[in-house]
Design a protein around this motif. Structure first.
Motif, PDB file in Angstrom:
ATOM      1  N   VAL A  78       0.881  -1.172   0.000  1.00 54.35           N
ATOM      2  CA  VAL A  78       0.000   0.000   0.000  1.00 54.35           C
ATOM      3  C   VAL A  78       0.916   1.218   0.000  1.00 54.35           C
ATOM      4  O   VAL A  78       1.846   1.290   0.811  1.00 54.35           O
ATOM      5  CB  VAL A  78      -0.916   0.026   1.242  1.00 54.35           C
TER       6      VAL A  78
ATOM      7  N   THR B 277      -2.952   0.724  -4.039  1.00 56.43           N
ATOM      8  CA  THR B 277      -2.542  -0.615  -3.584  1.00 56.43           C
ATOM      9  C   THR B 277      -1.920  -1.350  -4.758  1.00 56.43           C
ATOM     10  O   THR B 277      -2.466  -1.331  -5.865  1.00 56.43           O
ATOM     11  CB  THR B 277      -3.767  -1.374  -3.027  1.00 56.43           C
TER      12      THR B 277
ATOM     13  N   GLU C 285      -4.492   4.379   4.152  1.00 55.95           N
ATOM     14  CA  GLU C 285      -3.510   3.292   3.984  1.00 55.95           C
ATOM     15  C   GLU C 285      -3.822   2.130   4.934  1.00 55.95           C
ATOM     16  O   GLU C 285      -3.795   0.964   4.535  1.00 55.95           O
ATOM     17  CB  GLU C 285      -2.092   3.790   4.288  1.00 55.95           C
TER      18      GLU C 285
ATOM     19  N   GLU D 284      -6.793   0.158   3.671  1.00 55.96           N
ATOM     20  CA  GLU D 284      -6.443  -0.742   2.563  1.00 55.96           C
ATOM     21  C   GLU D 284      -5.745  -1.993   3.086  1.00 55.96           C
ATOM     22  O   GLU D 284      -6.045  -3.111   2.663  1.00 55.96           O
ATOM     23  CB  GLU D 284      -5.518  -0.029   1.558  1.00 55.96           C
TER      24      GLU D 284
ATOM     25  N   LYS E 263      -8.187  -4.376   4.680  1.00 55.93           N
ATOM     26  CA  LYS E 263      -9.028  -5.025   3.675  1.00 55.93           C
ATOM     27  C   LYS E 263      -8.252  -6.118   2.935  1.00 55.93           C
ATOM     28  O   LYS E 263      -8.797  -7.169   2.613  1.00 55.93           O
ATOM     29  CB  LYS E 263      -9.566  -3.985   2.674  1.00 55.93           C
TER      30      LYS E 263
ATOM     31  N   LEU F 111     -10.472  -2.845  -3.270  1.00 63.66           N
ATOM     32  CA  LEU F 111      -9.107  -2.326  -3.111  1.00 63.66           C
ATOM     33  C   LEU F 111      -8.792  -1.312  -4.210  1.00 63.66           C
ATOM     34  O   LEU F 111      -9.435  -1.282  -5.252  1.00 63.66           O
ATOM     35  CB  LEU F 111      -8.103  -3.481  -3.172  1.00 63.66           C
ATOM     36  N   LEU F 112      -7.751  -0.531  -3.949  1.00 63.84           N
ATOM     37  CA  LEU F 112      -7.312   0.495  -4.896  1.00 63.84           C
ATOM     38  C   LEU F 112      -6.234  -0.047  -5.838  1.00 63.84           C
ATOM     39  O   LEU F 112      -5.282   0.650  -6.169  1.00 63.84           O
ATOM     40  CB  LEU F 112      -6.789   1.718  -4.129  1.00 63.84           C
TER      41      LEU F 112
END
Lengths: 79, 287
Positions: free
Chosen positions: B198, B211, B252, B255, B258, B266-267
């Motif tokens: 991340v 991410t 952060e 993320e 998760k 998620l990113l």
């Protein structure tokens, strides 16, 4: 020569000072590139690190047709 | 070492009735009783907490994590290892959050010491810790918050030579660095070690979070190729503000949790842009 078109422009962080008054309805020539757009705004090319067109990453050579929402972000590295 | 069944009996015997936030009755166990079992059983408090959760007995310190998390989720967090690289603005907040959430093993890295100019935003920095190594302060803070967390600290800067050895076995690595060159070194090591990363960066009222899984293109989508990227960005003129740093650090931590729990979106290949001047939060597609 392309016809006049309009975009929404958002300049982030240190690029905010280059924001034109008409950023919500900024006139461009249809078919122009992002490179031409930032040159017209006097933004140094190396500062236009991240370009987003309608929420998707674009490039300096991406073409603008009009109606797009364009965001430009400088490099950011602080922690 | 006592048998698992004996451990379970001890945990049950020392548990008591509590309520979850929604008033659902639950069995819970206190910090003191966990420490007592740990001493007598010759295992760590973290292991007692995991055994407790596996019997649906919630350590009281995690009661407010329920029901957003299940007992199983909390046990997964306690079994996980996260490496936090950089213990300044972003890293201090990430460390604080993850210790409170009960991430069982924290690997903390920073070669720097605190300076007065850190006081405006770095949660681990207080006046009497000026000139103290950041990694020392971070490890001490984690233990003060959650003595069950196993902490490994490195008072050294991450570089090409030490990166892989420090981050190996991490379930997640969190980039809280302040230079672009350091970020690329960390990304390369994370990919090599198969670690999920991340990464976030801030400048003034702006920041972004992404991410990166080992197979993802990663930072070059944000900064261009490593060899052409500048070492610093807009933060050299806009500084770093506590409220923005804290917010981005929280993103952060979110993320990372998760990823560990395999929950939520998620990113990956996305960049969440934070603009507190304009009050905008936008998630952009990087590919």
């Amino acid at each position: 020569m392309g016809k006049q078109a309009y975009i929404t422009l958002k300049l982030f962080a240190t690029l905010g000072k280059f924001t034109p008054d008409s950023s919500d309805n900024y006139p461009v020539e249809s078919g122009t590139s992002v490179r031409n757009l930032i040159a017209g705004l006097k933004i140094p090319e190396e500062k236009a690190k991240l370009i987003f067109i309608d929420g998707v990453k674009g490039e300096l050579d991406s073409i603008i047709n009009g109606g797009e929402r364009i965001g430009i972000f400088p490099p950011v590295g602080g922690g | 070492m006592i048998l698992d069944i004996e451990l379970q009996y001890k945990i049950i015997a020392l548990s008591n009735k509590k309520e979850l936030p929604d008033k659902t009755p639950c069995n819970s166990i206190s910090i003191n009783n966990i420490a007592d079992i740990s001493r007598k059983a010759g295992i760590s408090c973290r292991e007692v907490e995991i055994a407790s959760l596996e019997s649906e007995i919630i350590p009281e310190r995690y009661i407010r994590n329920m029901k957003s998390f299940s007992a199983t989720d909390q046990a997964i967090l306690l079994k996980s290892m996260i490496t936090i690289v950089g213990l300044g603005g972003l890293g201090g907040v990430v460390t604080e959050i993850l210790a409170r959430m009960g991430i069982g093993r924290l690997n903390l890295i920073d070669g720097d010491i605190f300076e007065e100019s850190n006081l405006n935003r770095q949660y681990l920095c207080v006046e009497n810790l000026i000139a103290t190594p950041k990694a020392e302060a971070a490890a001490k803070r984690v233990k003060e918050i959650n003595s069950s967390v196993d902490v490994q600290k490195y008072s050294e800067y991450l570089d090409k030579e030490n990166a892989s050895g420090i981050i190996e076995d991490s379930d997640v690595v969190i980039d809280c660095l302040d230079s672009l060159s350091g970020r690329f070194i960390l990304e390369k090591a994370s990919k090599k070690e198969g670690c999920r990363l991340v990464s976030a960066a801030v400048a003034g009222n702006y920041g972004h979070v992404t991410t990166i899984f080992p197979e993802d293109p990663g930072l070059r989508l944000i900064y261009g190729e490593a060899e052409n990227a500048p070492n610093k960005g807009a933060e050299t003129s806009l500084g770093a503000l506590s409220h923005c740093v804290s917010l981005v650090a929280s993103l952060e931590a979110s993320e990372a949790i998760k990823i560990l729990l395999n929950k939520g979106s998620l990113l990956r290949n996305k960049l969440l842009l934070v603009d507190l001047d304009g009050n905008s939060f936008e998630t952009m597609q990087l590919i």
